[in-house]
Design an enzyme around this catalytic site. Structure first.
Site, PDB file in Angstrom:
ATOM      1  N   SER A 114       0.841  -1.191   0.000  1.00 61.11           N
ATOM      2  CA  SER A 114       0.000   0.000   0.000  1.00 61.11           C
ATOM      3  C   SER A 114       0.885   1.252   0.000  1.00 61.11           C
ATOM      4  CB  SER A 114      -0.949  -0.048   1.207  1.00 61.11           C
ATOM      5  OG  SER A 114      -1.988   0.894   1.058  1.00 61.11           O
ATOM      6  N   LYS A 143     -21.986  16.821   8.643  1.00 62.83           N
ATOM      7  CA  LYS A 143     -20.874  16.868   9.601  1.00 62.83           C
ATOM      8  C   LYS A 143     -20.719  15.572  10.381  1.00 62.83           C
ATOM      9  CE  LYS A 143     -18.387  19.548  10.703  1.00 62.83           C
ATOM     10  NZ  LYS A 143     -16.987  19.745  10.259  1.00 62.83           N
TER      11      LYS A 143
END
Length: 285
Positions: free
Chosen positions: A102, A154
């Site tokens: 990765s 949010k």
């Protein structure tokens, strides 16, 4: 003229070794804490600058051993390596130890050549996000969750609220963008040697031996052996580290990104340690 004069000097006064600076880039990326250095641009910048500033060195060697982590920090380290290599006209040789997966592989492709052990783990070109859902738990223990926001998104993917399909789709769209950036970076560095294997960019990972066949890396080899074969038997690898400060800690340790001291944020420290351990265990390490 200088080399001729040097031959007449006693051996202790001769400086005929070829020095190759070595920087170790190890650990989960972007997971720094007060008690563990982790790997980030902040921790890597100083040793990289010092290594590339060694004037007579024919190359800089990087030891990479990382299961991944922050895609931003991975790319920043990659870019700093390539910028320094260009500015100082140095070859970059990367040596993978246990794993370059990765974000760890993103850093590794900064090398002009990548060497691995046959049993190294390489690849995992993908993006992952993971977490937990606690909605059933808080119901059982009778907790009333209260959240007040200005902005309806949010609390997207709040682990204490049920999942919203729209939020999951949005997260996946972000992951696809990050994945495409990763793929483009790998192709820009190794596109001429990569095979057409359909699994190459699926997040799958391989042993070092197979990674050579896929074109993800260049060859099997260890640091000392490759350097001596390439630059001569008198080649000396020289490890470049960040300077140590008070109590022997590396520069940048002792305070985390929130300004907490070593004795603070122990809960965050434990969570960080668990997350990092999970990254390594994903590759059987």
């Amino acid at each position: 003229m200088l080399s001729t004069f040097r031959r007449f000097l006693p051996k202790p006064f001769r400086n005929d070794k070829t020095i190759v600076p070595v920087v170790r880039l190890q650990g989960a990326i972007g997971m720094q804490s007060p008690m563990r250095s982790g790997l980030s641009l902040a921790s890597a910048a100083m040793p990289l600058e010092k290594a590339f500033s060694v004037k007579k060195a024919p190359a800089v060697a990087l030891i990479v051993n990382s299961p991944g982590g922050s895609p931003v920090q991975s790319r920043l380290i990659f870019k700093r390596i390539r910028d320094l290599a260009k500015e100082n006209e140095k070859d970059v040789l990367v040596f993978v130890e246990d794993v370059a997966a990765s974000g760890g592989y993103m850093i590794a492709v900064a090398g002009d050549e990548i060497f691995v052990d046959p049993s190294s783990i390489v690849g995992s070109i993908g993006v992952v996000a993971a977490g937990f859902g606690f909605t059933e738990m808080i119901k059982k223990i009778g907790v009333d969750r209260r959240v007040y926001t200005a902005g309806e998104k949010k609390v997207t993917l709040d682990p204490f609220q049920p999942e919203v399909p729209e939020d999951i789709d949005y997260l996946k769209s972000l992951q696809l963008e990050l994945h495409e950036t990763f793929i483009e970076l790998v192709k820009s560095r190794r596109g001429d040697v990569l095979t057409e294997d359909p699994d190459l960019f699926t997040g799958k990972f391989w042993t070092g031996r197979t990674a050579v066949q896929l074109g993800l890396v260049d060859a099997i080899g260890d640091l000392r052996g490759v350097l001596k074969e390439r630059y001569g038997e008198k080649t000396e690898p020289r490890l470049i580290s960040a300077p140590r400060g008070l109590f022997g800690r590396r520069a940048g340790l002792g305070v985390n990104q929130k300004g907490q001291r070593l004795t603070e944020g122990l809960g965050d420290e434990l969570i960080s340690a668990v997350e990092e351990r999970a990254l390594w265990m994903r590759y059987g390490l």
